[in-house]
Design a protein around this motif. Structure first.
Motif, PDB file in Angstrom:
ATOM      1  N   GLU A  94      -0.848  10.806  -2.553  1.00  0.00           N
ATOM      2  CA  GLU A  94      -1.445   9.628  -1.925  1.00  0.00           C
ATOM      3  C   GLU A  94      -1.028   9.476  -0.461  1.00  0.00           C
ATOM      4  O   GLU A  94      -1.567   8.627   0.245  1.00  0.00           O
ATOM      5  N   THR A 134      -9.291   1.587   4.637  1.00  0.00           N
ATOM      6  CA  THR A 134     -10.137   1.493   3.437  1.00  0.00           C
ATOM      7  C   THR A 134      -9.308   1.067   2.242  1.00  0.00           C
ATOM      8  O   THR A 134      -9.739   0.230   1.417  1.00  0.00           O
ATOM      9  N   ARG A 135      -8.102   1.588   2.116  1.00  0.00           N
ATOM     10  CA  ARG A 135      -7.226   1.193   1.007  1.00  0.00           C
ATOM     11  C   ARG A 135      -6.826  -0.270   1.141  1.00  0.00           C
ATOM     12  O   ARG A 135      -6.734  -0.994   0.147  1.00  0.00           O
ATOM     13  N   ALA A 195      -9.650  -2.399   0.027  1.00  0.00           N
ATOM     14  CA  ALA A 195      -9.784  -2.382  -1.429  1.00  0.00           C
ATOM     15  C   ALA A 195      -8.743  -3.295  -2.072  1.00  0.00           C
ATOM     16  O   ALA A 195      -9.046  -4.023  -3.040  1.00  0.00           O
ATOM     17  N   MET A 196      -7.530  -3.276  -1.552  1.00  0.00           N
ATOM     18  CA  MET A 196      -6.480  -4.127  -2.111  1.00  0.00           C
ATOM     19  C   MET A 196      -6.788  -5.597  -1.872  1.00  0.00           C
ATOM     20  O   MET A 196      -6.555  -6.451  -2.746  1.00  0.00           O
ATOM     21  N   PRO A 218       2.414   4.506  -0.937  1.00  0.00           N
ATOM     22  CA  PRO A 218       1.994   5.438  -1.994  1.00  0.00           C
ATOM     23  C   PRO A 218       3.013   5.524  -3.128  1.00  0.00           C
ATOM     24  O   PRO A 218       4.217   5.347  -2.917  1.00  0.00           O
ATOM     25  N   LEU A 243       0.816  -1.225   0.000  1.00  0.00           N
ATOM     26  CA  LEU A 243       0.000   0.000   0.000  1.00  0.00           C
ATOM     27  C   LEU A 243       0.847   1.271   0.000  1.00  0.00           C
ATOM     28  O   LEU A 243       0.306   2.366   0.092  1.00  0.00           O
ATOM     29  N   GLN A 301      -8.524   6.024   6.359  1.00  0.00           N
ATOM     30  CA  GLN A 301      -8.225   5.955   4.929  1.00  0.00           C
ATOM     31  C   GLN A 301      -7.312   4.763   4.623  1.00  0.00           C
ATOM     32  O   GLN A 301      -7.489   4.068   3.621  1.00  0.00           O
TER      33      GLN A 301
END
Length: 437
Positions: free
Chosen positions: A31, A179-180, A183-184, A26, A24, A176
């Motif tokens: 990001e 959440t990332r 999603a991954m 950035p 994750l 955040q």
């Protein structure tokens, strides 16, 4: 037991995925979460990137806030070669090699961004070694530290680098990251909303720690989403950042002292708990409380000092954790006691006067005369024994002949000092009457 004769894995076999925190990481500055004050268009880093010119800097912030990530992205953003060393694992030879490689690349037209993690761990001489290479542009230095640069870095190095402060990640920024991560992974964390909030709180502002915890949750099977109690049973909280010989130590003792001075028992108890639960030595805290009792309360409540000494005796007698209750009692007593720094101010004024007046002799009337010679030259002559005077007060002058009497101690009108102020005023009145009479 593992099969010792298992075939070697094929070179084409898929490598296991890296840690979630690395996956994750950035790829662009926009990001990076939680550091908009630096990476945004109006931030110091955002402005430098927009101008295409990067100056040396020290990134100061708690663990897991993005210092390494920002350094890597800065190199990409302005077209610099990225090189990294850690002060934990590197020595003089590693530094010389890094500088030599940077100089070789400079000859070929490529400048180097040298990222130094934990830069405060280099000693003063090693820090001085950076100076010529920063000054001649061989490297653009990006140092990362969790410690206050004012205390840990050379003034010469600080004068050649901007200090940029990274914030502890707040709940929104940590949310955040989760959440990332979801999603991954393509699925939500197995948590109820309250447990998700508890997970964020447990990270104590450390994004890397949070993602490692999330990765653990993704790796296990749970039949139902976890509530806070279930989460607590499964995972541990991040240990609070607290080095007993560094800035966190001094920040918390300062906060405790000022909360006591401000008569806020709730805040004082909070900072006391922060220190003791993080492993601070209880006797250190007791010493600071005892000092506070004299400095900020004094004779406004003479029992404050007694409470602290008895708390120390109780802690010695009971040990931990039972004895910590006595420390709490002393803390609450100090916070709720009337405040006066009159004794502290009097000490400073008296010490200053003593240094300025040197070795002046006291008046002979108050000097003992153990020998005949001393008696013959006037030692003790005319001394008024106060207990023989009305009100047990003679009103004599006890100051050296060349010193004008000074009121070092001026009691406040708070607590017990109000009575002391009345008593001093009464004695001043008697002294004036007997002097004038």
């Amino acid at each position: 037991m593992a099969d010792l004769f298992a075939p070697e894995p094929s070179p084409d076999a898929a490598a296991p995925p890296g840690p979630l925190a690395d996956r994750l990481r950035p790829t662009r500055l926009d990001e990076v979460v939680g550091q908009d004050h630096l990476t945004g268009p109006e931030g110091a880093i955002g402005r430098m990137v927009a101008a295409g010119r990067l100056s040396s800097m020290i990134l100061w912030g708690p663990p897991g806030t993005g210092k390494t990530t920002i350094a890597r992205l800065l190199a990409d953003a302005v077209g610099l070669r990225f090189a990294a060393i850690s002060a934990v694992f590197s020595g003089v030879a590693d530094l010389k090699k890094a500088f030599a490689e940077a100089r070789d690349h400079a000859r070929l037209g490529t400048r180097t961004l040298l990222f130094v993690d934990e830069i405060h761990r280099f000693n003063r001489a090693q820090q001085d070694g950076f100076l010529p290479y920063v000054e001649d542009g061989t490297v653009t230095l990006i140092g990362a530290t969790t410690e206050n640069p004012s205390f840990e870095l050379n003034a010469a190095l600080l004068s050649r680098a901007q200090v940029l402060i990274l914030h502890r990640l707040d709940a929104a920024a940590l949310g955040q990251l989760l959440t990332r991560g979801e999603a991954m992974e393509g699925r939500p964390l197995p948590l109820l909303p309250a447990a998700r909030d508890a997970l964020i709180a447990s990270a104590d502002g450390d994004g890397r720690f949070l993602l490692n915890q999330a990765e653990t949750l993704f790796s296990i099977e749970v039949p139902e989403p976890l509530d806070p109690a279930g989460l607590s049973a499964l995972l541990h909280r991040r240990v609070a950042v607290y080095d007993k010989d560094r800035e966190g130590h001094y920040n918390l003792i300062s906060a405790l002292h000022k909360s006591l001075r401000g008569s806020d028992p709730q805040a004082a108890l909070y900072y006391l708990a922060r220190m003791l639960t993080a492993g601070e030595e209880p006797l250190y805290v007791l010493r600071r409380l005892t000092r506070f009792a004299s400095e900020d309360i004094g004779l406004a409540d003479p029992q404050a000092l007694v409470q602290c000494i008895m708390a120390k005796e109780s802690y010695d007698f009971l040990g931990s954790p039972e004895g910590e209750l006595a420390i709490v009692q002393a803390c609450l007593y100090l916070a709720t006691a009337p405040k006066s720094n009159a004794a502290y101010a009097a000490q400073k004024a008296a010490w200053r006067s003593a240094r300025e007046t040197g070795s002046l002799m006291p008046p002979k009337t108050i000097l003992n005369a153990p020998t005949r010679l001393m008696k013959d030259i006037g030692y003790g002559k005319g001394y008024a024994y106060d207990h023989d005077a009305p009100d047990a007060f003679s009103g004599d002058d006890y100051w050296p002949e060349d010193v004008i009497p000074v009121d070092f101690y001026t009691p406040t009108g708070r607590g017990f000092e109000a009575k002391i102020a009345e008593r001093l005023a009464y004695w001043d009145k008697l002294r004036k009457e007997r002097r004038d009479g």
